[in-house]
Write a protein that holds these residues in place. Structure first.
Motif, mmCIF file in Angstrom:
data_model
loop_
_atom_site.group_PDB
_atom_site.id
_atom_site.type_symbol
_atom_site.label_atom_id
_atom_site.label_comp_id
_atom_site.label_asym_id
_atom_site.label_seq_id
_atom_site.Cartn_x
_atom_site.Cartn_y
_atom_site.Cartn_z
ATOM 1 N N HIS A 119 43.406 -11.936 -33.466
ATOM 2 C CA HIS A 119 42.719 -11.691 -34.618
ATOM 3 C C HIS A 119 42.949 -11.341 -35.766
ATOM 4 N N ASP A 121 42.196 -8.439 -38.268
ATOM 5 C CA ASP A 121 42.370 -7.224 -39.336
ATOM 6 C C ASP A 121 41.041 -6.855 -39.948
ATOM 7 N N HIS A 205 47.039 -13.039 -36.579
ATOM 8 C CA HIS A 205 48.024 -13.030 -36.637
ATOM 9 C C HIS A 205 48.211 -12.028 -34.974
ATOM 10 N N HIS A 222 46.989 0.691 -41.285
ATOM 11 C CA HIS A 222 45.395 0.285 -42.217
ATOM 12 C C HIS A 222 43.855 0.428 -43.573
HETATM 13 FE FE LIG Z 1 45.743 -6.174 -36.575
#
Ligand SMILES: [Fe+2]
Ligand SMILES: O=C(O)CCC(=O)C(=O)O
Length: 232
Positions: A119, A121, A205, A222
């Motif tokens: 995916h 982020d 990743h 994040h």
């Molecule tokens: Fe991720």
């Protein structure tokens, strides 16, 4: 007891960002002190036990209260570091905004199911602290094709990238690459207590599974969803 982390100089930030842009990831070894790491590890061990040795995850600082990870999320030095990476990396000013914080604990067969999901982020900066990594066997390495896209100017372009990635055909293709001879993703072997950075928004990743009888736990912070307007 309050967590304390090393201060990172502007020169170090500069070096981290150039590694992020060229190599695709950067690391500060032993960022978490041994006594703080021990606290995090015992939180994870308890959580896995309570979950019957299966996958469990926690979102937000309150969900991990007592582990030290909530203190890290509020630490001035840690916030400064993430903002500095963002500012240097994108050239945009960093607003004060809560991290999207996740603690992922992989174990059992559900741990394996939550692995190898490639995916992007939704957030620009990803900081990852490994808490438990199996010492032998399948360790759950981080797999990455770094910096495969730029920050999209529109949400729709971003969503289009995600659709191209998040479908059974692409996922199968990428999974086949993991053990193939060519076009393998970069493999990052992680050590507990280090902190790793990558441009999560820009990089495809995932994590490899770990053996089901082991524990693999990572704390993720994040920062900055480019497609969400900043609300006070
Ligand atoms: Fe991720
Ligand atoms: O646990 C990992 O190593 C990576 C997890 C990840 O990429 C995510 O939660 O966005």
């Amino acid at each position: 007891m309050t967590i304390s982390v090393p201060q990172v100089t502007p020169q170090q930030v500069f070096e981290l960002v150039s590694e992020l842009d060229t190599k695709g990831f950067a690391c500060i070894p032993n960022y978490v002190q041994p006594s703080d790491l021990t606290r995090m590890q015992s939180f994870v061990s308890d959580a896995i036990r309570n979950a019957g040795n299966e996958y469990v995850h926690f979102n937000g600082p309150d969900a991990v209260a007592g582990s030290g990870l909530e203190e890290l999320a509020h630490s001035e030095d840690f916030n400064r570091l993430i903002y500095d990476l963002y500012e240097q990396g994108t050239g945009n000013p960093a607003d004060k905004e809560e991290f999207y914080q996740v603690l992922r604990c992989l174990s059992g067969s559900t741990g394996q199911k939550n692995s190898l999901i490639f995916h992007y982020d939704s957030y620009v900066v990803t900081a990852l602290i490994p808490i438990h990594i199996p010492a032998d066997g399948l360790a759950g390495d981080l797999l990455m094709y770094p910096n495969t896209r730029t920050i999209r100017s529109t949400y729709i372009a971003n969503a289009f990238d995600k659709v191209l990635l998040d479908n059974p055909i692409t996922q199968k293709l990428l999974r086949n690459r993991v053990s193939a001879r060519h076009l393998q993703p970069m493999r990052i072997k992680m050590k507990p207590g280090n902190i790793y950075f990558f441009w999560g928004y820009r990089s495809i990743h995932t994590n490899e599974p770990c053996d089901p009888d082991k524990i693999r736990a990572t704390a993720l912070f994040h920062y900055k969803n480019p497609h969400r307007k900043h609300v006070q």
